[in-house]
Motif scaffolding. Structure first.
Motif, short mmCIF file in Angstrom:
data_model
loop_
_atom_site.label_atom_id
_atom_site.label_comp_id
_atom_site.label_asym_id
_atom_site.label_seq_id
_atom_site.Cartn_x
_atom_site.Cartn_y
_atom_site.Cartn_z
N ILE A 165 -8.60 5.35 -6.58
CA ILE A 165 -7.27 5.00 -6.08
C ILE A 165 -6.82 6.08 -5.10
O ILE A 165 -6.72 7.25 -5.46
N ARG A 166 -6.59 5.68 -3.88
CA ARG A 166 -6.13 6.63 -2.87
C ARG A 166 -4.67 6.97 -3.11
O ARG A 166 -3.94 6.25 -3.80
N ASN A 167 -4.22 8.06 -2.51
CA ASN A 167 -2.82 8.49 -2.67
C ASN A 167 -1.84 7.41 -2.23
O ASN A 167 -0.82 7.18 -2.87
N GLU A 168 -2.16 6.73 -1.11
CA GLU A 168 -1.25 5.69 -0.62
C GLU A 168 -1.14 4.56 -1.65
O GLU A 168 -0.05 4.02 -1.88
N ASP A 169 -2.31 4.17 -2.24
CA ASP A 169 -2.29 3.11 -3.24
C ASP A 169 -1.50 3.53 -4.47
O ASP A 169 -0.73 2.74 -5.04
N ARG A 170 -1.68 4.77 -4.88
CA ARG A 170 -0.99 5.28 -6.05
C ARG A 170 0.52 5.29 -5.81
O ARG A 170 1.31 4.88 -6.66
N LEU A 172 2.22 3.46 -3.68
CA LEU A 172 2.71 2.09 -3.61
C LEU A 172 2.88 1.53 -5.02
O LEU A 172 3.89 0.89 -5.33
N PHE A 173 1.90 1.78 -5.88
CA PHE A 173 1.99 1.30 -7.26
C PHE A 173 3.20 1.89 -7.98
O PHE A 173 3.95 1.17 -8.64
#
Length: 204
Positions: A165-170, A172-173
Motif C-alpha cells: 500500500i503506497r502512502n497515497e493509497d493509505r 486516501l483510505f
C-alpha cells in the motif's frame, strides 16, 4: 509455504482455517494438473537434519537447519533430490500440522535450490508434480524467474510491489474512513498529526 508449520502456535480455529485453505489449493492443483510451488527464500526448517539424526543416531543439533547444512554442496542452480515432507510438530514431534492434511498428509514434497549467494531456498511442491515427471520443468521455471529477478523470483517480487500500500493509497483510505466515521457518528480517533496531513492533502 504448503506446510503451514507457522500456524501450529495459533488457536485451533486459526490452524483449521489455514489447513482448509491449503487443502483446497493442493486438491485443486492435483485435480486440474496445474503445478504449484511455494518458494521460501529464508527457511529454518530442519527436515533433513532430523532425518540424518534418526538414520545415524546423531545428537540433537537445534541450531543447525537444512539450508545451512546443504549450502556448501550446492552451486547456483543446483537442487537436491525430491523429498516427501513428513515433519512432526514444532511444539510436539508427534502432533504436527500435517496430521490435519487428511489425504494430503504425504502429498507435499520439497527440494532445496541455490538461487543466490545466501542459503539455498526451499521449494515446496505437490508430490503429484514429481510423479507426473514435471519436477525438472517446474524447477527450471523457478530458475528462469530467479534470473529475471536477479536472485529472487520476478513474479513474487512484482506481486509484492503491487500488494504494498503506497502512502497515497493509505492516506486516501484513512480519509474515507474518517469521513465514513463522521457520517455514522462513530468516535474514530486519529492522531492529530494524521488529521493534519489528511486536511492538508484534501485542500490540494
Amino acid at each position: 509455504a504448503l506446510v503451514a508449520t507457522f500456524a501450529e502456535v495459533f488457536e485451533p480455529e486459526s490452524q483449521d482455517f489455514y489447513v482448509q485453505c491449503l487443502l483446497q489449493l493442493l486438491r485443486a492443483s492435483e485435480q486440474s494438473r496445474i503445478p504449484i510451488v511455494a518458494y521460501i527464500d529464508t527457511t529454518y526448517t530442519s527436515d533433513l537434519v532430523t532425518l540424518l539424526k534418526h538414520c545415524f543416531d546423531l545428537p540433537e543439533a537445534p541450531q543447525l537447519h537444512d539450508a545451512q547444512l546443504l549450502s556448501p554442496w550446492l552451486e547456483w542452480g543446483d537442487r537436491t533430490p525430491f523429498f516427501i515432507c513428513a515433519r512432526g510438530g514444532s511444539l510436539n514431534p508427534q502432533d504436527g500440522i500435517l496430521n490435519s492434511y487428511q489425504e494430503m498428509r504425504e502429498r507435499v514434497g520439497f527440494v532445496y535450490l541455490r538461487t543466490n549467494d545466501n542459503f539455498p531456498a526451499r521449494l515446496e511442491i505437490p508430490v503429484w508434480v514429481y510423479e507426473a515427471g514435471l519436477l525438472d520443468w517446474l524447477v527450471d521455471l523457478v530458475r528462469c524467474e530467479v534470473v529475471i529477478g536477479r536472485g529472487y523470483p520476478y513474479v513474487l517480487e512484482t506481486a509484492d510491489q503491487i500488494a504494498v500500500i503506497r502512502n497515497e493509497d493509505r492516506n486516501l483510505f484513512l480519509r474515507l474512513m474518517q469521513d465514513w466515521a463522521a457520517r455514522e457518528k462513530l468516535n474514530l480517533r486519529l492522531s492529530r498529526k494524521t488529521v493534519s496531513k489528511l486536511q492538508r492533502r484534501r485542500v490540494r
